[in-house]
Design an enzyme around this catalytic site. Sequence first.
Site, PDB file in Angstrom:
ATOM      1  CD  GLU A   1     -24.482  45.349 -26.564  1.00 46.99           C
ATOM      2  OE1 GLU A   1     -23.406  45.771 -26.997  1.00 46.99           O
ATOM      3  OE2 GLU A   1     -24.583  44.384 -25.775  1.00 46.99           O
TER       4      GLU A   1
ATOM      5  CG  HIS B   1     -21.593  40.750 -21.604  1.00 49.31           C
ATOM      6  ND1 HIS B   1     -22.609  41.401 -20.938  1.00 49.31           N
ATOM      7  CD2 HIS B   1     -21.656  41.192 -22.895  1.00 49.31           C
ATOM      8  CE1 HIS B   1     -23.257  42.200 -21.775  1.00 49.31           C
ATOM      9  NE2 HIS B   1     -22.706  42.082 -22.969  1.00 49.31           N
TER      10      HIS B   1
ATOM     11  CG  HIS C   1     -19.071  44.500 -24.947  1.00 49.57           C
ATOM     12  ND1 HIS C   1     -19.696  45.230 -25.926  1.00 49.57           N
ATOM     13  CD2 HIS C   1     -20.054  43.795 -24.360  1.00 49.57           C
ATOM     14  CE1 HIS C   1     -20.991  44.997 -25.906  1.00 49.57           C
ATOM     15  NE2 HIS C   1     -21.237  44.123 -24.976  1.00 49.57           N
TER      16      HIS C   1
ATOM     17  CG  HIS D   1     -23.602  40.221 -27.587  1.00 47.72           C
ATOM     18  ND1 HIS D   1     -22.254  40.493 -27.712  1.00 47.72           N
ATOM     19  CD2 HIS D   1     -24.056  41.048 -26.615  1.00 47.72           C
ATOM     20  CE1 HIS D   1     -21.926  41.442 -26.863  1.00 47.72           C
ATOM     21  NE2 HIS D   1     -22.996  41.796 -26.173  1.00 47.72           N
TER      22      HIS D   1
HETATM   23 ZN   LIG Z   1     -23.109  43.262 -24.767  1.00 49.24          ZN
END
Ligand SMILES: [Zn+2]
Length: 242
Positions: A78, A99, A167, A97
């Site tokens: 990603e 989760h 996500h 980033h």
């Molecule tokens: Zn991710």
Amino acid sequence: MKAPAAAVVQELVLANHILHAQGVVDGFGHVSRRHPDNASHFLLSRSRAPALVEAADIGVYDLEGRPLAQVNGAPYLERFIHSEIYRARPDVMAIVHSHSASVIPFGVTGQRLRPIFHMAGFLGSGSAHFEIRDAVGDSDLLVSTPALGRALATSLGACSCALMRGHGSTVVGHSLQQAVFRAVYTEVNARMQATAMALGPVTYLSPNEAERAATANDGQIGRTWALWAHALKQTPGQGCSG
Ligand SMILES: [Zn+2]
């Protein structure tokens, strides 16, 4: 390509460890910073759990998401989250980033995160929302191509935080320490907002209050960074590697 200074790399290693210790990332999630000497490059670990990241794992990437030198292992799938947001947002100097669990319920219900207390003033009038299905239909939900990175960057717009349905979230900052601060308090705000919403109607910070609180907090970010770095040294097995 100019190699980043050792201190620049080491601060990114520390950011990885702090985000793990603060419960923002687990085995997954990543943090990057723009190269201080070249706005078209950014620094990001190879694909590795953030708590385990060391200086040797940090690579330099261009805005196509390509590693510029031999990366010591596979890159993150990603990485296009980072490359395309850096391309779209010249003001962004660091990206997290994750989760983190408390944020997910907001993304799947279309509820915006809104600043419930002054520490989350950076949320302004609310988080952005990214629906990957609008970009690609059914998928594995990973932002694993430049096109999906661009779609995410478009959804983020000028916001500091985008919720990614089913996500996680992506948070940006004008410095590495600010992005880490925002990522930690995004998770804290989500937890508190869910509790408050269950109790009844919530009075959020007004946009003006949020802006003023965010400005005040920006002058204090070094305080939390120092605490979180100090806490790593006190916890066996979580100390940074240098
Ligand atoms: Zn991710």
